[in-house]
Write a protein that holds these residues in place. Structure first.
Motif, PDB file in Angstrom:
ATOM      1  N   ASN A 165      -1.469  -5.268   0.843  1.00  0.00           N
ATOM      2  CA  ASN A 165      -2.244  -6.131  -0.058  1.00  0.00           C
ATOM      3  C   ASN A 165      -3.401  -6.780   0.695  1.00  0.00           C
ATOM      4  OD1 ASN A 165      -0.650  -5.557  -2.215  1.00  0.00           O
ATOM      5  ND2 ASN A 165       0.623  -7.391  -2.027  1.00  0.00           N
TER       6      ASN A 165
ATOM      7  N   LYS B 279       4.175   4.875  -0.869  1.00  0.00           N
ATOM      8  CA  LYS B 279       5.582   4.478  -0.982  1.00  0.00           C
ATOM      9  C   LYS B 279       6.512   5.589  -0.522  1.00  0.00           C
ATOM     10  CE  LYS B 279       8.985   2.938  -4.430  1.00  0.00           C
ATOM     11  NZ  LYS B 279       9.222   2.724  -5.881  1.00  0.00           N
TER      12      LYS B 279
ATOM     13  N   LEU C 173      -0.916   4.306  -4.011  1.00  0.00           N
ATOM     14  CA  LEU C 173       0.125   3.383  -3.555  1.00  0.00           C
ATOM     15  C   LEU C 173       1.507   4.019  -3.713  1.00  0.00           C
ATOM     16  CD1 LEU C 173       0.442   0.398  -2.512  1.00  0.00           C
ATOM     17  CD2 LEU C 173       1.006  -0.194  -4.870  1.00  0.00           C
TER      18      LEU C 173
ATOM     19  N   TYR D 255       4.758  -3.061  -0.339  1.00  0.00           N
ATOM     20  CA  TYR D 255       3.511  -3.330  -1.050  1.00  0.00           C
ATOM     21  C   TYR D 255       2.740  -4.460  -0.388  1.00  0.00           C
ATOM     22  CZ  TYR D 255       5.485  -0.524  -4.884  1.00  0.00           C
ATOM     23  OH  TYR D 255       6.025   0.480  -5.642  1.00  0.00           O
TER      24      TYR D 255
ATOM     25  N   MET E 226       2.941  -7.202  -6.925  1.00  0.00           N
ATOM     26  CA  MET E 226       2.209  -5.990  -7.252  1.00  0.00           C
ATOM     27  C   MET E 226       0.731  -6.325  -7.386  1.00  0.00           C
ATOM     28  SD  MET E 226       2.597  -2.744  -7.819  1.00  0.00           S
ATOM     29  CE  MET E 226       4.308  -2.545  -8.315  1.00  0.00           C
TER      30      MET E 226
END
Length: 336
Positions: A336, A315, A311, A332, A1
């Motif tokens: 990044n 999703k 985010l 995720y 995360m």
């Protein structure tokens, strides 16, 4: 995360969204994108996935976020002096590893997207995506928009990054969104979106349409306008993904809670009618308490998602482009 947003209030603890966390880093980000890291046991204590400030912490104290409420417990929005105050100055960011994954189910092989668009993806051709919606899609009160007047933290650009990493297509985003806009703005944008030869349109409306006392009488017009617009886009060979909205701060005096449910249902109805993918944002945000949504996931304490809030939007949208089932750690990592 990477970059989960949250606040800490007084001596109260606040939880991260994942339970099994490790390698935690807590920081703030200033106006020139510099990260300022805080130290465990000096600035905060962590127990499991819960954090709280220490006595002499340098972490901003959300106790200092003061909202003026009316006698009935609601607040009235005011732009100057701002009420409620922005949450951005109080928000922290958390990076960490986790092992309690959510399942994300791939939908690319279903019939939501046209064969034309699927073939472009498969052949690694350039894809043009237009996005039309409210201040949410414009990125209002994300870190990049607030400090740098950029929409690059918004969910369309996360989708762009994911598609480019997954399939190596070049993805071009055109953001037609307008602050304060409602469903009628769709008609204004249609000629431009058509002229720009977009392959796909994200449509995000409802957050501004569902407020005010006449929300119920406006619902038939909302659904009809949305239906006509989706039909026009698809008739011209442009795919459509419909994006829902979450429950905004229930204490705002313009909010009618049931209208969030009914307007999202209207969006779902249209998506089924025209076989479009519907990103059920409200379902995703409903996993969290209303205070957490207001304080941690909104930059304005009301209804503008933080960069991390986008985010969560991403999703809900990315399954439309996935060939197979994956976990949320995978999706995720794509951005990044």
């Amino acid at each position: 995360m990477i970059g989960e947003t949250f606040v800490l209030k007084g001596n109260d603890s606040n939880n991260l969204i994942k339970e099994n966390v490790s390698n935690l880093k807590v920081y703030s980000i200033d106006s020139v994108r510099v990260k300022h890291f805080f130290t465990e046991k000096v600035d905060y204590i962590i127990e499991g996935n819960k954090l709280r400030r220490t006595k002499n912490s340098k972490i901003p104290n959300f106790d200092e976020h003061v909202v003026v409420y009316n006698d009935d417990g609601t607040f009235t929005f005011n732009s100057f002096p701002r009420n409620p105050p922005l949450t951005i100055p109080f928000q922290l960011y958390a990076d960490y590893d986790f092992s309690d994954f959510d399942s994300i189910y791939g939908n690319l092989d279903k019939s939501f997207l046209s064969e034309k668009l699927k073939n472009k993806i498969a052949k690694r051709e350039k894809i043009k995506i237009g996005v039309i919606g409210t201040s949410i899609t414009a990125g209002a009160h994300t870190l990049e928009q607030f400090y740098h007047n950029s929409d690059k933290d918004s969910y369309p650009y996360l989708i762009k990054k994911a598609i480019e990493k997954l399939y190596r297509n070049e993805v071009v985003i055109t953001n037609y969104s307008q602050n304060g806009s409602s469903i009628d703005y769709l008609g204004d944008v249609f000629p431009t979106a058509l002229k720009d030869n977009n392959d796909l349109m994200f449509i995000e409306f409802g957050m501004n349409d569902h407020i005010y006392s006449w929300w119920k009488s406006n619902l038939p017009n909302f659904e009809l306008t949305m239906s006509n617009s989706v039909d026009r886009f698809k008739t011209h060979g442009i795919d459509v993904i419909m994006v829902g909205f979450f429950q905004q701060n229930q204490s705002w005096d313009l909010e009618f809670i049931n209208s969030t449910i009914e307007y999202n249902q209207s969006l779902s109805n249209v998506s089924k009618k025209y076989n479009c993918y519907f990103a059920d944002v409200n379902k995703e945000f409903s996993k969290y308490s209303q205070p957490k949504i207001n304080q941690d996931f909104c930059g304005d304490f009301m209804h503008h998602p933080t960069s991390f809030g986008h985010l969560l939007y991403y999703k809900t949208i990315i399954p439309a482009f996935l060939k197979e089932d994956v976990n949320d750690g995978f999706i995720y990592n794509l951005v990044n």
